[in-house]
Design a protein around this motif. Sequence first.
Motif, PDB file in Angstrom:
ATOM      1  N   ASP A 165       0.886  -1.065  -0.200  1.00 16.88           N
ATOM      2  CA  ASP A 165      -0.045   0.116   0.036  1.00 16.88           C
ATOM      3  C   ASP A 165       0.744   1.329  -0.066  1.00 16.88           C
ATOM      4  O   ASP A 165       1.800   1.465   0.960  1.00 16.88           O
TER       5      ASP A 165
ATOM      6  N   ARG B 118      -5.301  -8.639   3.519  1.00 10.45           N
ATOM      7  CA  ARG B 118      -6.036  -7.213   3.432  1.00 10.45           C
ATOM      8  C   ARG B 118      -6.855  -6.567   4.286  1.00 10.45           C
ATOM      9  O   ARG B 118      -6.822  -5.227   4.548  1.00 10.45           O
ATOM     10  N   GLU B 119      -7.342  -7.320   5.504  1.00  8.69           N
ATOM     11  CA  GLU B 119      -7.560  -6.650   6.574  1.00  8.69           C
ATOM     12  C   GLU B 119      -6.787  -6.160   7.564  1.00  8.69           C
ATOM     13  O   GLU B 119      -7.018  -5.064   8.081  1.00  8.69           O
TER      14      GLU B 119
ATOM     15  N   ILE C  88      -4.241  -3.970   6.016  1.00  6.30           N
ATOM     16  CA  ILE C  88      -4.176  -2.787   5.439  1.00  6.30           C
ATOM     17  C   ILE C  88      -5.338  -2.015   5.790  1.00  6.30           C
ATOM     18  O   ILE C  88      -5.245  -0.671   6.193  1.00  6.30           O
ATOM     19  N   THR C  89      -6.482  -2.614   5.543  1.00  7.37           N
ATOM     20  CA  THR C  89      -7.892  -1.920   6.094  1.00  7.37           C
ATOM     21  C   THR C  89      -7.799  -1.400   7.396  1.00  7.37           C
ATOM     22  O   THR C  89      -8.226  -0.189   7.538  1.00  7.37           O
ATOM     23  N   ALA C  90      -7.283  -2.195   8.302  1.00  8.76           N
ATOM     24  CA  ALA C  90      -7.168  -1.741   9.793  1.00  8.76           C
ATOM     25  C   ALA C  90      -6.373  -0.485  10.012  1.00  8.76           C
ATOM     26  O   ALA C  90      -6.870   0.544  10.833  1.00  8.76           O
TER      27      ALA C  90
ATOM     28  N   HIS D 251      -5.583   1.528   7.927  1.00 10.60           N
ATOM     29  CA  HIS D 251      -6.141   2.994   7.268  1.00 10.60           C
ATOM     30  C   HIS D 251      -7.185   3.460   8.198  1.00 10.60           C
ATOM     31  O   HIS D 251      -7.399   4.746   8.526  1.00 10.60           O
ATOM     32  N   ALA D 252      -8.025   2.677   8.923  1.00 12.95           N
ATOM     33  CA  ALA D 252      -9.224   3.042   9.423  1.00 12.95           C
ATOM     34  C   ALA D 252      -8.893   3.494  10.746  1.00 12.95           C
ATOM     35  O   ALA D 252      -9.445   4.663  11.198  1.00 12.95           O
TER      36      ALA D 252
ATOM     37  N   PHE E  24     -11.212  -0.703  14.293  1.00 14.38           N
ATOM     38  CA  PHE E  24     -11.395  -1.972  13.441  1.00 14.38           C
ATOM     39  C   PHE E  24     -11.071  -3.089  14.112  1.00 14.38           C
ATOM     40  O   PHE E  24     -10.206  -3.387  14.940  1.00 14.38           O
TER      41      PHE E  24
ATOM     42  N   SER F  38     -11.476  -7.532  13.459  1.00 14.40           N
ATOM     43  CA  SER F  38     -11.746  -8.617  12.486  1.00 14.40           C
ATOM     44  C   SER F  38     -13.025  -9.293  12.711  1.00 14.40           C
ATOM     45  O   SER F  38     -13.496  -9.140  13.879  1.00 14.40           O
TER      46      SER F  38
ATOM     47  N   SER G 134     -15.295   6.408   9.333  1.00 14.47           N
ATOM     48  CA  SER G 134     -14.488   7.124  10.006  1.00 14.47           C
ATOM     49  C   SER G 134     -15.027   8.498   9.957  1.00 14.47           C
ATOM     50  O   SER G 134     -16.162   8.750   9.702  1.00 14.47           O
TER      51      SER G 134
END
Length: 214
Positions: A24, A109-110, A112-114, A116-117, A124, A126, A170
């Motif tokens: 990312d 992918r979780e 990376i999402t976490a 950013h969140a 975040f 899981s 967010s």
Amino acid sequence: MIQVLVADDEAMVRGGVRAILATDDGIDVVVEATDGYQAVELVRVHRPHVALLDIRMPGLDGLAAADEIAAVAPATSVIMLTTFGQEDYIAHALGGGAAGFLLKASDPRELITAVHAVADGAAFLSPTVAHRVIRRYRDVGVMATQARLRMDKLTERERDVLALLGAGHSNAEIAHTLYIVEGTVKAHVSSILDKLDVRNRVQAAILAHEAGLT
């Protein structure tokens, strides 16, 4: 650019996390730590946006390190990344102010999402962890009727904000949805946490779920 600290006593794990985050362009692992004491000190020095902490580390474990980081660098959001998903670990981490909790077996992918969140002020969990958290809070008696009574303290606008917060949005996304500025959202969130007597967004989101707002 989101600056991240990765703390784990296993070099292979640190390397794997770094490799995932490197995919990312908006994330940069600026420093690594091998134990909790080092993690706290490096957060104090580098002030990363996000600290990824393993739970079981020599010396100061990740749970205790998360508590220390909340005290010395409250602007740094903490995500617990661990092999262990026992409810007592989860409760301790979230009760201490961690903004996220991921199992190492989660989809990469979780992660990376976490990052950013939580860097954007959201929380975040899981899916596996979220299920356990909700089940635990139900077990200790935070029932829908009690949660709805606590919602009575909120204004209509604060309830709107809490509903979106509980759905995982967010501050920026809440502002866009409600057509208000992000600073106003932050003020509402602060007021919500105070009125509900909870420590963080995750605990507020659980109450929102129990009250049927999400």
